[in-house]
Design a protein around this motif. Structure first.
Motif, PDB file in Angstrom:
ATOM      1  N   VAL A  64       0.815  -1.222   0.000  1.00 56.07           N
ATOM      2  CA  VAL A  64       0.000   0.000   0.000  1.00 56.07           C
ATOM      3  C   VAL A  64       0.847   1.270   0.000  1.00 56.07           C
ATOM      4  N   LYS A  65       2.036   1.214   0.621  1.00 56.75           N
ATOM      5  CA  LYS A  65       2.843   2.435   0.662  1.00 56.75           C
ATOM      6  C   LYS A  65       3.203   2.944  -0.728  1.00 56.75           C
ATOM      7  N   ALA A  66       3.178   2.048  -1.729  1.00 58.94           N
ATOM      8  CA  ALA A  66       3.555   2.463  -3.084  1.00 58.94           C
ATOM      9  C   ALA A  66       2.485   3.334  -3.747  1.00 58.94           C
ATOM     10  N   ALA A  83      -3.697  -6.645  -0.063  1.00 60.55           N
ATOM     11  CA  ALA A  83      -2.952  -5.463   0.349  1.00 60.55           C
ATOM     12  C   ALA A  83      -1.931  -5.841   1.409  1.00 60.55           C
ATOM     13  N   GLU A  84      -0.721  -5.324   1.243  1.00 64.58           N
ATOM     14  CA  GLU A  84       0.309  -5.424   2.288  1.00 64.58           C
ATOM     15  C   GLU A  84       0.331  -4.080   2.966  1.00 64.58           C
ATOM     16  N   VAL A  85       0.064  -4.071   4.286  1.00 65.05           N
ATOM     17  CA  VAL A  85      -0.039  -2.802   5.006  1.00 65.05           C
ATOM     18  C   VAL A  85       1.030  -2.742   6.084  1.00 65.05           C
ATOM     19  N   LEU A 157       6.888 -15.085  10.697  1.00 65.28           N
ATOM     20  CA  LEU A 157       8.035 -14.372  11.230  1.00 65.28           C
ATOM     21  C   LEU A 157       8.797 -13.824  10.027  1.00 65.28           C
ATOM     22  N   ARG A 158       9.200 -12.564  10.122  1.00 63.63           N
ATOM     23  CA  ARG A 158      10.017 -12.004   9.043  1.00 63.63           C
ATOM     24  C   ARG A 158      11.481 -12.319   9.325  1.00 63.63           C
ATOM     25  N   VAL A 159      12.133 -12.901   8.341  1.00 64.31           N
ATOM     26  CA  VAL A 159      13.555 -13.172   8.524  1.00 64.31           C
ATOM     27  C   VAL A 159      14.355 -12.353   7.518  1.00 64.31           C
ATOM     28  N   LEU A 206       6.185 -17.892   6.913  1.00 64.27           N
ATOM     29  CA  LEU A 206       7.544 -17.354   6.994  1.00 64.27           C
ATOM     30  C   LEU A 206       7.642 -16.257   5.935  1.00 64.27           C
ATOM     31  N   HIS A 207       8.274 -15.147   6.313  1.00 65.91           N
ATOM     32  CA  HIS A 207       8.270 -13.961   5.449  1.00 65.91           C
ATOM     33  C   HIS A 207       9.677 -13.448   5.210  1.00 65.91           C
ATOM     34  N   THR A 208       9.950 -13.025   3.997  1.00 62.07           N
ATOM     35  CA  THR A 208      11.179 -12.288   3.708  1.00 62.07           C
ATOM     36  C   THR A 208      10.903 -11.286   2.592  1.00 62.07           C
ATOM     37  N   HIS A 209      11.612 -10.178   2.633  1.00 62.39           N
ATOM     38  CA  HIS A 209      11.495  -9.149   1.578  1.00 62.39           C
ATOM     39  C   HIS A 209      12.897  -8.571   1.452  1.00 62.39           C
ATOM     40  N   THR A 210      13.515  -8.809   0.309  1.00 61.65           N
ATOM     41  CA  THR A 210      14.956  -8.582   0.195  1.00 61.65           C
ATOM     42  C   THR A 210      15.319  -7.155  -0.169  1.00 61.65           C
ATOM     43  N   GLY A 211      14.363  -6.420  -0.710  1.00 60.54           N
ATOM     44  CA  GLY A 211      14.706  -5.036  -1.051  1.00 60.54           C
ATOM     45  C   GLY A 211      13.709  -4.454  -2.008  1.00 60.54           C
ATOM     46  N   SER A 212      13.843  -3.173  -2.259  1.00 57.82           N
ATOM     47  CA  SER A 212      12.943  -2.473  -3.163  1.00 57.82           C
ATOM     48  C   SER A 212      13.786  -1.611  -4.095  1.00 57.82           C
ATOM     49  N   GLN A 213      13.809  -1.929  -5.344  1.00 56.92           N
ATOM     50  CA  GLN A 213      14.560  -1.206  -6.381  1.00 56.92           C
ATOM     51  C   GLN A 213      16.056  -1.350  -6.162  1.00 56.92           C
ATOM     52  N   GLY A 249       7.612 -11.441  -0.255  1.00 61.54           N
ATOM     53  CA  GLY A 249       7.821  -9.996  -0.341  1.00 61.54           C
ATOM     54  C   GLY A 249       7.633  -9.464  -1.751  1.00 61.54           C
ATOM     55  N   GLY A 250       8.144  -8.266  -1.964  1.00 60.80           N
ATOM     56  CA  GLY A 250       8.017  -7.625  -3.289  1.00 60.80           C
ATOM     57  C   GLY A 250       9.392  -7.262  -3.791  1.00 60.80           C
ATOM     58  N   GLY A 251       9.511  -6.034  -4.304  1.00 62.87           N
ATOM     59  CA  GLY A 251      10.833  -5.512  -4.608  1.00 62.87           C
ATOM     60  C   GLY A 251      11.301  -5.659  -6.031  1.00 62.87           C
ATOM     61  N   LEU A 252      10.435  -6.135  -6.946  1.00 59.96           N
ATOM     62  CA  LEU A 252      10.904  -6.249  -8.335  1.00 59.96           C
ATOM     63  C   LEU A 252      11.296  -4.861  -8.838  1.00 59.96           C
ATOM     64  N   THR A 288       2.830 -12.779  -2.320  1.00 59.68           N
ATOM     65  CA  THR A 288       3.787 -11.780  -2.817  1.00 59.68           C
ATOM     66  C   THR A 288       3.323 -10.398  -2.359  1.00 59.68           C
ATOM     67  N   GLU A 289       4.247  -9.434  -2.398  1.00 59.28           N
ATOM     68  CA  GLU A 289       3.949  -8.067  -1.913  1.00 59.28           C
ATOM     69  C   GLU A 289       4.571  -7.024  -2.840  1.00 59.28           C
ATOM     70  N   PHE A 290       4.223  -7.067  -4.113  1.00 59.58           N
ATOM     71  CA  PHE A 290       4.825  -6.111  -5.040  1.00 59.58           C
ATOM     72  C   PHE A 290       4.124  -4.754  -4.971  1.00 59.58           C
ATOM     73  N   GLY A 291       4.890  -3.703  -5.107  1.00 55.40           N
ATOM     74  CA  GLY A 291       4.336  -2.354  -5.107  1.00 55.40           C
ATOM     75  C   GLY A 291       4.749  -1.612  -6.374  1.00 55.40           C
ATOM     76  N   ARG A 292       6.001  -1.165  -6.366  1.00 57.92           N
ATOM     77  CA  ARG A 292       6.503  -0.331  -7.465  1.00 57.92           C
ATOM     78  C   ARG A 292       6.267  -0.956  -8.840  1.00 57.92           C
ATOM     79  N   ALA A 392       4.085   4.873  -8.807  1.00 53.72           N
ATOM     80  CA  ALA A 392       4.311   4.328  -7.459  1.00 53.72           C
ATOM     81  C   ALA A 392       5.308   5.213  -6.728  1.00 53.72           C
ATOM     82  N   TYR A 393       5.006   5.569  -5.500  1.00 59.38           N
ATOM     83  CA  TYR A 393       5.907   6.311  -4.603  1.00 59.38           C
ATOM     84  C   TYR A 393       6.146   7.758  -5.046  1.00 59.38           C
ATOM     85  N   TYR A 394       5.411   8.272  -6.006  1.00 60.94           N
ATOM     86  CA  TYR A 394       5.599   9.675  -6.397  1.00 60.94           C
ATOM     87  C   TYR A 394       4.372  10.482  -5.983  1.00 60.94           C
TER      88      TYR A 394
HETATM   89  C1  LIG Z   1       8.028  -1.740   0.529  1.00 57.67           C
HETATM   90  C2  LIG Z   1       7.733  -3.174   0.760  1.00 57.67           C
HETATM   91  C3  LIG Z   1       7.238  -3.958  -0.272  1.00 57.67           C
HETATM   92  C4  LIG Z   1       7.072  -3.450  -1.681  1.00 57.67           C
HETATM   93  O1  LIG Z   1       8.269  -3.121  -2.300  1.00 57.67           O
HETATM   94  P1  LIG Z   1       8.257  -2.705  -3.844  1.00 57.67           P
HETATM   95  O2  LIG Z   1       9.681  -2.410  -4.139  1.00 57.67           O
HETATM   96  O3  LIG Z   1       7.382  -1.520  -3.982  1.00 57.67           O
HETATM   97  O4  LIG Z   1       7.751  -3.873  -4.621  1.00 57.67           O
HETATM   98  C5  LIG Z   1       6.880  -5.257   0.027  1.00 57.67           C
HETATM   99  N1  LIG Z   1       7.043  -5.775   1.269  1.00 57.67           N
HETATM  100  C6  LIG Z   1       7.541  -5.041   2.279  1.00 57.67           C
HETATM  101  C7  LIG Z   1       7.670  -5.669   3.610  1.00 57.67           C
HETATM  102  C8  LIG Z   1       7.910  -3.732   2.060  1.00 57.67           C
HETATM  103  O5  LIG Z   1       8.422  -3.014   3.067  1.00 57.67           O
END
Ligand SMILES: *Cc1c(COP(=O)(O)O)cnc(C)c1O
Length: 450
Positions: A64-66, A83-85, A157-159, A206-213, A249-252, A288-292, A392-394
């Motif tokens: 949602v933050k995106a 929605a990922e909040v 749990l987020r790892v 189990l949760h992981t999100h490696t990064g965004s962009q 997670g997201g982060g593509l 999955t949790e894609f935003g951007r 997204a994010y603008y």
């Molecule tokens: C920001 C975030 C996302 C989304 O990242 P995008 O780069 O926008 O896809 C997904 N999961 C978590 C936990 C986040 O903090």
């Protein structure tokens, strides 16, 4: 579905001309956000197709933050997304958009007890960030069980697999010292995680999100692989499928250099299928949790050029789009360059010799530039600029510098004859609203008399 114009750039061109013609970026509201509705539908369809696998339940949530805009979340929900909040406000937006509770995931590094209690009562999935938070969840689950209303929330749990950083440090969540999740490679961490699951038979995600962009696909996949291998160990120790759902997670990353979608969702899914085949063999449900990557290329900021001037020999177009709508680009320009189109007074792309110029925003600080030394047809007052890939994010992440109002946002649909329909997504903030949110209704501060 009605027929549509198939090319993103062509749809955008129609929308920009129509927006200018209808005064959506006129003198009263000189900057506006535009979102391509057909483009959003297309992006979600690509995402779903990329991960679709017989026998595997996949829930795609939107971060949602995106784009924290209720009508957009509702459109995404209608397209099948959840929605990922990451805050009470984001949860409220998702609920206002009608996203069903079983398609909402709460992630945040700083959840309060009240926030956790609400999520657990609603049956929303929660990913605990750290041992202290897990202890709070223990207590809240006991409290609701005692009250005869046991929580139905899936809990994970987020790892942090600590696989390393991508090209943008601020966006890299899997570094050795990231603030997110349980750092798996730290001494004793793995043993703690295994014990935490052994002690809590209800801990089923189990949760992981490696990064965004800026994080390469291989690094993202390495993070997912680490989470997958951990789930396998937990399940082996439990002698059953305790971890039922892997939230990857997201982060593509998004290509901000052209209209091409690279990498695509299917590029990423292919890497995952190759690197973590067990993810798709039917034993795990996936989240999955894609935003951007869902929205960036479907959004455009359109702004009027108020003045054209020259300073030290450098032409400068002073526009109404700056740090308030393009915050990261203005403050960290090397990490977040965006494409800028030069448009004429009617919103059509300008032709003419490229001239090296700066494209500035309206904020009162020298660095408020969305493009520096960019070669573009020379911009003049009354022209417009379009900031591309800003869905997204603008414009959805307004920065209230100089008390500039949040701009209006419209969704657009382009008919086969080139006609454009606009639907309001958010109204421009009025001056009265700016005053009110700045404490306008409150009494003056009194002198302390020191
Ligand atoms: C920001 C975030 C996302 C989304 O990242 P995008 O780069 O926008 O896809 C997904 N999961 C978590 C936990 C986040 O903090």
């Amino acid at each position: 579905m009605t027929a549509m114009v198939h090319d993103l750039g062509i749809r955008r061109g129609h929308a920009l001309r129509a927006a200018v013609e209808r005064g959506l970026a006129g003198t009263a509201d000189p900057v506006v956000g535009l979102l391509d509705v057909a483009g959003v539908e297309h992006s979600v369809a690509e995402l779903r197709a990329a991960f679709s696998t017989p026998g595997v339940e996949v829930t795609h949530t939107f971060a949602v933050k995106a784009a924290s805009l209720v009508p957009v979340l509702a459109l995404l929900a209608e397209c099948g997304m959840g929605a990922e909040v990451a805050s009470p406000g984001e949860l409220a937006l998702a609920r206002a958009a009608g996203v069903p509770a079983d398609r909402i995931v709460l992630d945040s590094p700083a959840k309060t007890v009240e926030e956790l209690r609400e999520a657990l009562e609603l049956g929303i999935a929660v990913n605990a960030d750290n041992p202290e938070e897990l202890a709070r969840i223990d207590a809240l689950r006991e409290e609701s069980a005692r009250a005869g209303r046991p929580s139905a929330s899936p809990v994970g749990l987020r790892v942090n697999p600590q696989v390393g950083s991508g090209s943008i440090g601020a966006m890299s969540t899997a570094t050795a010292t990231s603030k997110f999740g349980v750092a798996l490679r730290d001494p004793g961490a793995l043993e703690w995680v295994l014990a935490a699951y052994a002690d809590r038979p209800w801990l089923n995600r189990l949760h992981t999100h490696t990064g965004s962009q800026g994080v390469p696909l291989e690094l993202m996949a390495a993070g997912v692989l680490a989470a997958y291998e951990l789930a396998e160990r937990i399940n082996e120790a439990a002698g059953r499928q305790q971890v039922e759902t892997l939230d990857i997670g997201g982060g593509l990353p998004v290509n901000f250099g052209s209209d091409e979608v690279t990498p695509s969702f299917s590029d990423y899914a292919d890497v995952l299928r190759a690197e973590v085949p067990g993810l798709f063999d039917g034993r795990y449900a996936l989240v999955t949790e894609f935003g951007r990557s869902v929205l960036a290329k479907n959004g455009t900021v359109l702004a009027r050029v108020e003045y054209a001037k020259s300073s030290g020999g450098r032409p400068i177009a002073v526009t109404h789009a700056g740090a308030q709508v393009a915050t990261r680009t203005v403050f960290v320009p090397d990490a977040w360059p965006i494409r800028v189109l030069a448009l004429d007074a009617k919103g059509s792309e300008k032709t003419g010799e490229p001239v090296v110029q700066d494209v500035a925003g309206p904020c009162c600080f020298a660095g408020d530039l969305v493009a520096r030394g960019r070669e573009l047809p020379l911009l003049e007052s009354g022209d417009h600029v379009a900031l591309l890939d800003t869905g997204a994010y603008y414009f959805s992440n307004h920065f209230a510098y100089n008390s500039l109002p949040r701009p209006a946002v419209y969704g657009y649909t382009v008919r086969p004859d080139g006609g454009v329909d606009f639907a309001p997504v958010r109204e421009a903030q009025t001056q009265a609203e700016v005053v009110a949110e700045s404490g306008g209704g409150l009494p003056p501060l009194r002198r302390a008399g020191a």
